[in-house]
Design an enzyme around this catalytic site. Structure first.
Site, PDB file in Angstrom:
ATOM      1  N   VAL A  78      45.485  37.411  44.011  1.00  0.00           N
ATOM      2  CA  VAL A  78      45.098  36.834  45.301  1.00  0.00           C
ATOM      3  C   VAL A  78      46.223  36.874  46.333  1.00  0.00           C
ATOM      4  CG1 VAL A  78      43.344  35.345  44.283  1.00  0.00           C
ATOM      5  CG2 VAL A  78      45.666  34.464  44.551  1.00  0.00           C
ATOM      6  N   ARG A  79      47.392  37.350  45.936  1.00  0.00           N
ATOM      7  CA  ARG A  79      48.460  37.549  46.918  1.00  0.00           C
ATOM      8  C   ARG A  79      48.176  38.758  47.814  1.00  0.00           C
ATOM      9  NH1 ARG A  79      53.248  36.757  42.477  1.00  0.00           N
ATOM     10  NH2 ARG A  79      52.951  34.533  42.131  1.00  0.00           N
ATOM     11  N   ARG A  81      46.336  39.836  50.428  1.00  0.00           N
ATOM     12  CA  ARG A  81      45.582  38.997  51.364  1.00  0.00           C
ATOM     13  C   ARG A  81      44.490  39.738  52.123  1.00  0.00           C
ATOM     14  NH1 ARG A  81      50.646  36.538  54.356  1.00  0.00           N
ATOM     15  NH2 ARG A  81      51.375  38.627  53.867  1.00  0.00           N
ATOM     16  N   GLN A  87      36.133  33.526  42.589  1.00  0.00           N
ATOM     17  CA  GLN A  87      36.598  33.324  41.219  1.00  0.00           C
ATOM     18  C   GLN A  87      35.825  32.201  40.534  1.00  0.00           C
ATOM     19  OE1 GLN A  87      40.819  32.798  40.906  1.00  0.00           O
ATOM     20  NE2 GLN A  87      40.835  32.897  38.690  1.00  0.00           N
ATOM     21  N   GLN A  88      35.634  32.348  39.234  1.00  0.00           N
ATOM     22  CA  GLN A  88      34.996  31.310  38.444  1.00  0.00           C
ATOM     23  C   GLN A  88      35.785  30.003  38.597  1.00  0.00           C
ATOM     24  OE1 GLN A  88      35.287  31.380  34.049  1.00  0.00           O
ATOM     25  NE2 GLN A  88      33.048  31.474  34.063  1.00  0.00           N
ATOM     26  N   ARG A  91      36.741  23.817  38.450  1.00  0.00           N
ATOM     27  CA  ARG A  91      36.295  22.506  38.919  1.00  0.00           C
ATOM     28  C   ARG A  91      34.854  22.238  38.523  1.00  0.00           C
ATOM     29  NH1 ARG A  91      35.690  20.399  45.226  1.00  0.00           N
ATOM     30  NH2 ARG A  91      35.320  18.200  44.693  1.00  0.00           N
ATOM     31  N   ARG A 141      41.060  19.838  34.260  1.00  0.00           N
ATOM     32  CA  ARG A 141      41.560  21.220  34.341  1.00  0.00           C
ATOM     33  C   ARG A 141      43.067  21.299  34.561  1.00  0.00           C
ATOM     34  NH1 ARG A 141      40.041  23.386  40.462  1.00  0.00           N
ATOM     35  NH2 ARG A 141      40.443  21.407  41.526  1.00  0.00           N
ATOM     36  N   ARG A 159      42.180  51.356  52.155  1.00  0.00           N
ATOM     37  CA  ARG A 159      43.600  51.340  52.499  1.00  0.00           C
ATOM     38  C   ARG A 159      44.347  50.259  51.710  1.00  0.00           C
ATOM     39  NH1 ARG A 159      46.215  51.027  58.620  1.00  0.00           N
ATOM     40  NH2 ARG A 159      48.303  51.718  58.026  1.00  0.00           N
ATOM     41  N   ARG A 168      51.050  47.808  42.158  1.00  0.00           N
ATOM     42  CA  ARG A 168      50.681  47.326  40.821  1.00  0.00           C
ATOM     43  C   ARG A 168      50.641  48.404  39.746  1.00  0.00           C
ATOM     44  NH1 ARG A 168      51.938  42.051  41.303  1.00  0.00           N
ATOM     45  NH2 ARG A 168      50.884  41.118  43.111  1.00  0.00           N
TER      46      ARG A 168
END
Length: 227
Positions: A78-79, A81, A87-88, A91, A141, A159, A168
């Site tokens: 998630v960095r 941006r 996401q599951q 909560r 959690r 892009r 990565r």
């Protein structure tokens, strides 16, 4: 780890090539599309690569379903941006029997694995006891570890995907997200092989490395004629 390409912009390479052609054409996009055959698409996309003119790549996007990954991975993911994430939720989803990921370095050591599994069993037991006591999942959690398995849907334009792969797929990237990047690249190459033909780590795509003293040395070896 399971990675599925859920959906993507139809005719992604034709769309990118037409968008790029419009920048240099006096005619409209409909006329450009009528004349945009596969050979022209290929030539335009390669020209964009050579010119480093990648803004037309932003007109197409790809959506992935990702399962069997850790929270440690998604905190890295998630960095990036310029992307969308769903996401599951820990909560709203009670982790009655949560799965967890085991890093290879731990899996390869019986002593380390025993410690790791012992701690995770204790976490799971404590979490379930809190749930049984009526503690809301959103508070219970707090016990859950980075190793907890999760699922996520990710959308990126082409892009941003190229940037994601540059970072990565680097040999210094953490092993789990590097595996994810490989699987995502395999998926997009099935539907847009020309767009992602040159995708890879920075040392391959641009001939540069920003890791400094932490570099794996691969680029220097290539410069010296090594393998």
């Amino acid at each position: 780890m399971k990675v599925s390409l859920l959906t993507y912009t139809q005719e992604p390479e034709r769309t990118v090539a037409a968008a790029a052609r419009l920048c240099y054409s006096p005619v409209g996009v409909e006329e450009i599309l009528e004349k945009m055959d596969e050979e022209r698409q290929k030539n335009f996309i390669k020209k964009l690569w050579d010119l480093n003119h990648l803004s037309p790549f932003e007109h197409v996007s790809f959506t992935f379903g990702i399962e069997g990954v850790s929270r440690a991975l998604t905190h890295q993911l998630v960095r990036h941006r310029i992307a969308s994430f769903s996401q599951q939720s820990q909560r709203y989803v009670v982790e009655q029997n949560f799965n967890f990921l085991i890093p290879p370095t731990i899996a390869n050591s019986s002593q380390a694995l025993e410690i790791y599994q012992q701690v995770l069993r204790a976490i799971k037991e404590g979490y379930l006891k809190l749930i049984e006591m009526g503690i809301p999942a959103e508070d219970a959690r707090y016990l859950l570890p980075n190793a907890a398995e999760t699922k996520i849907v990710v959308t990126m334009n082409a892009r941003e995907l190229l940037h994601f792969f540059e970072v990565r797929l680097c040999s210094r990237a953490q092993h789990e997200i590097r595996t994810l990047a490989r699987k995502m690249l395999e998926e997009v190459r099935k539907v847009a092989p020309i767009l992602f033909e040159k995708a890879g780590p920075l040392c391959e795509t641009r001939g540069v490395c920003f890791e400094g003293p932490m570099s794996c040395g691969r680029l220097n070896l290539q410069d010296e004629g090594g393998s």
